[in-house]
Write an enzyme that holds these catalytic residues in place. Structure first.
Site, mmCIF file in Angstrom:
data_model
loop_
_atom_site.group_PDB
_atom_site.id
_atom_site.type_symbol
_atom_site.label_atom_id
_atom_site.label_comp_id
_atom_site.label_asym_id
_atom_site.label_seq_id
_atom_site.Cartn_x
_atom_site.Cartn_y
_atom_site.Cartn_z
ATOM 1 N N HIS A 132 9.254 -8.012 24.817
ATOM 2 C CA HIS A 132 9.552 -8.171 23.402
ATOM 3 C C HIS A 132 8.219 -7.929 22.690
ATOM 4 O O HIS A 132 7.226 -8.597 22.977
ATOM 5 C CB HIS A 132 10.149 -9.546 23.127
ATOM 6 C CG HIS A 132 11.518 -9.696 23.698
ATOM 7 N ND1 HIS A 132 12.637 -9.890 22.928
ATOM 8 C CD2 HIS A 132 11.965 -9.631 24.977
ATOM 9 C CE1 HIS A 132 13.717 -9.957 23.690
ATOM 10 N NE2 HIS A 132 13.318 -9.809 24.947
ATOM 11 N N VAL A 157 0.861 -1.185 0.000
ATOM 12 C CA VAL A 157 0.000 0.000 0.000
ATOM 13 C C VAL A 157 0.896 1.233 0.000
ATOM 14 O O VAL A 157 1.746 1.391 0.877
ATOM 15 C CB VAL A 157 -0.944 -0.002 1.211
ATOM 16 C CG1 VAL A 157 -1.657 1.337 1.352
ATOM 17 C CG2 VAL A 157 -1.961 -1.137 1.059
ATOM 18 N N TRP A 209 14.860 -4.583 17.590
ATOM 19 C CA TRP A 209 13.775 -4.549 16.593
ATOM 20 C C TRP A 209 12.411 -4.323 17.245
ATOM 21 O O TRP A 209 11.413 -4.885 16.830
ATOM 22 C CB TRP A 209 13.747 -5.822 15.751
ATOM 23 C CG TRP A 209 15.010 -6.146 15.010
ATOM 24 C CD1 TRP A 209 16.016 -5.292 14.666
ATOM 25 C CD2 TRP A 209 15.393 -7.416 14.482
ATOM 26 N NE1 TRP A 209 17.004 -5.944 13.967
ATOM 27 C CE2 TRP A 209 16.638 -7.261 13.843
ATOM 28 C CE3 TRP A 209 14.803 -8.673 14.484
ATOM 29 C CZ2 TRP A 209 17.304 -8.311 13.218
ATOM 30 C CZ3 TRP A 209 15.468 -9.720 13.864
ATOM 31 C CH2 TRP A 209 16.693 -9.537 13.239
ATOM 32 N N HIS A 210 12.405 -3.470 18.269
ATOM 33 C CA HIS A 210 11.164 -3.168 18.988
ATOM 34 C C HIS A 210 10.698 -1.743 18.681
ATOM 35 O O HIS A 210 10.236 -1.024 19.572
ATOM 36 C CB HIS A 210 11.362 -3.344 20.497
ATOM 37 C CG HIS A 210 11.627 -4.748 20.908
ATOM 38 N ND1 HIS A 210 12.028 -5.093 22.193
ATOM 39 C CD2 HIS A 210 11.547 -5.917 20.218
ATOM 40 C CE1 HIS A 210 12.194 -6.408 22.259
ATOM 41 N NE2 HIS A 210 11.902 -6.933 21.073
#
Length: 557
Positions: free
Chosen positions: A534, A222, A487-488
């Site tokens: 996490h 998108v 990667w949070h």
């Protein structure tokens, strides 16, 4: 719905299964990948290196990390980053969610409501097969669900040095924990995994046996929201237009949802104008407030008698045979090696007394003093050799990893092009805040102290990766040179109260974008509190909360 990560999959599944069966369209940028071998539990640590299912993002050079560009991986497939993450399923602290409710002035985010949604999402298996190991976790049935689509729990088989490591850390002074998903994560226990019977669990599991009123379109990124004046009426993807009869919900994540908004003319006016994008709604908060957890590790060579990793990872035929066994039954070495971590969240006696803590705003200090809010996280047995194969040649080692919770550094994502196929520029500004630098020094010093304790040293042969000394200067430089994103990524389309509309927040507590009708955002980009966990679990429950809001508003139940 755009797109199909954990939040998007929850919303699509929940809405489509509601009694009134509304038409739901889920649009995903990546492909649908159903290969069974992408779900090998023991290989969860290396799946992110599969370029076909990873956007391959990296940060801009980090000023406070010696100019390093840091991996910012994101999943590029139906299921989103649940296809490439490390399968830790941690809810966070009850105080995280009570704070979220207070920040946005909406009780729907209070812990008692959030916990009920977590329980509805999961089927929890708390079984521990060895009676000698039940001391490492003691979850209560009333804190968990038993009928949800996400099968989570402890690995049935462990590597034999896991109990030794947990015991050595508790002997060194870390408190025991019972269940990090009880609402109180404090203490060392067993990590709960999004894995079941040797197979990793993904957000796509929520879409199994979906009703025919749910349509899924893949390979369709998108690029912008279609607007009539200030009303969302659909989305555009690679020249195709998809029209919405009711609402458009963006779930493209902290790094990509701001991009879709900005290319739709919704965001900071000065950025849009710089790239000749017509400004539809000036929302300065879009792209700002990026938060992320960081981690740093120490690595030690261990007595080879404590484990059997060398006999497995140095023998290609053993690994091949194990794959055949896993293919057949989901059992064997690939459902044991690196499948169960120790994990714990902790409060520090030192951090609250640091000068850098005492100059934080009073509200931040108060939050960090709350009983369930940790200052840091520790994993004593991170499998570095699978994550970074070049880093370890002798697999009789342990990698002790510390994670900074509640970082105070704030970054941003920003446009670099008028082309919607170009990613944004990602700048988390790691270590830019004095508190984060001082806290990292304190955490790393504590890890070194634990690893000097006789209980740990008795099976330690040598140091593989550690600072040259425990001076503040050496510890900080070690962090600068070695820290990694967990990667949070969170908070770039922040949720807030209507009186904050635009400058400090971009959506209200019901996920509605300020100033635009029929457009909502539901993913980690809206989360206003950096949860102590996490964050895949938070992404799932964010989607679940948005689905609940929509079902109430449209009377779908």
């Amino acid at each position: 719905m755009a797109s199909g990560g954990p939040a998007g999959c929850v919303i699509a599944s929940s809405l489509s299964r509601s009694p009134k069966h509304p038409q739901v369209l889920l649009i995903e940028a990546g492909s649908r990948r159903d290969e069974k071998r992408l779900r090998v539990d023991g290989q969860r640590w290396s799946t992110y290196r599969n370029a076909a299912i990873n956007w391959g993002y990296i940060t801009v050079p980090q000023e406070h990390c010696n100019g390093r560009q840091i991996d910012y991986s994101r999943g590029k497939t139906l299921g989103g980053s649940t296809a490439i993450n490390f399968c830790i399923y941690a809810f966070g602290a009850r105080d995280d969610y009570n704070q979220w409710a207070a920040v946005v002035d909406d009780d729907i985010f209070k812990w008692n409501h959030i916990q009920a949604r977590f329980k509805n999402l999961e089927t929890f298996s708390g079984a521990i097969s060895d009676p000698a190991h039940v001391k490492y976790a003691s979850p209560r049935a009333e804190d968990h669900g038993s009928s949800g689509a996400l099968h989570v729990g402890y690995a049935p088989e462990w590597e034999k040095d896991l109990p030794l490591l947990i015991d050595s850390f508790t002997q060194a002074g870390l408190p025991h924990g019972s269940d990090h998903n009880s609402g109180d994560p404090i203490g060392l226990t067993l990590a709960i995994n999004t894995a079941h019977r040797g197979v990793r669990v993904m957000a796509t599991d929520l879409l199994e046996d979906a009703p025919d009123n749910l349509t899924i379109v893949t390979d369709s990124p998108v690029q912008r929201v279609l607007l009539q004046d200030k009303k969302a009426v659909g989305v555009e993807s690679l020249g195709r237009k998809f029209m919405a009869s009711k609402e458009v919900i963006l779930s493209a994540g902290t790094l990509d949802t701001p991009k879709v908004l900005m290319h739709s003319g919704i965001g900071p006016a000065e950025q849009l104008q710089r790239f000749q994008i017509p400004v539809i709604q000036h929302l300065p908060a879009v792209g700002q407030g990026l938060k992320d957890h960081l981690c740093v590790s120490l690595t030690y060579q261990r007595n080879p008698n404590t484990n059997d990793r060398n006999t497995f990872f140095k023998d290609p035929s053993a690994m091949e045979n194990a794959m055949s066994e896993w293919d057949e039954s989901g059992k064997g070495p690939w459902s044991r090696h690196s499948c169960q971590l120790g994990i714990g969240w902790f409060k520090s006696d030192i951090i609250p007394n640091m000068p850098e803590f005492k100059v934080l705003p009073a509200s931040v200090q108060e939050f960090l003093h709350r009983p369930t809010i940790p200052h840091y996280e520790i994993v004593p047995n991170f499998p570095l050799h699978i994550f970074m194969p070049e880093s370890v040649k002798d697999y009789s080692y342990t990698c002790v990893t510390g994670f900074l919770m509640n970082p105070q550094s704030r970054g941003e994502v920003r446009l670099q092009s008028s082309n919607p196929e170009e990613p944004l520029l990602f700048d988390p500004k790691f270590l830019s805040h004095p508190y984060d630098r001082a806290a990292c020094i304190a955490i790393l010093r504590h890890l070194l102290d634990i690893c000097k304790h006789p209980a740990f040293q008795k099976d330690t042969i040598s140091t593989l990766m550690a600072p040259p000394s425990d001076s503040d200067e050496d510890l900080l430089e070690y962090c600068r040179a070695n820290l990694f994103s967990v990667w949070h990524m969170t908070g770039t389309v922040k949720m807030g109260r209507p009186d904050e509309g635009g400058k400090e927040a971009a959506v209200d507590s019901r996920f509605r974008v300020f100033g635009i009708e029929n457009l909502r955002v539901a993913d980690m980009s809206v989360v206003p509190v950096m949860t102590n966990n996490h964050t895949q679990a938070t992404a799932y429950v964010t989607g679940s909360t948005c689905a609940e809001v929509l079902k109430m508003e449209y009377e779908l139940e």
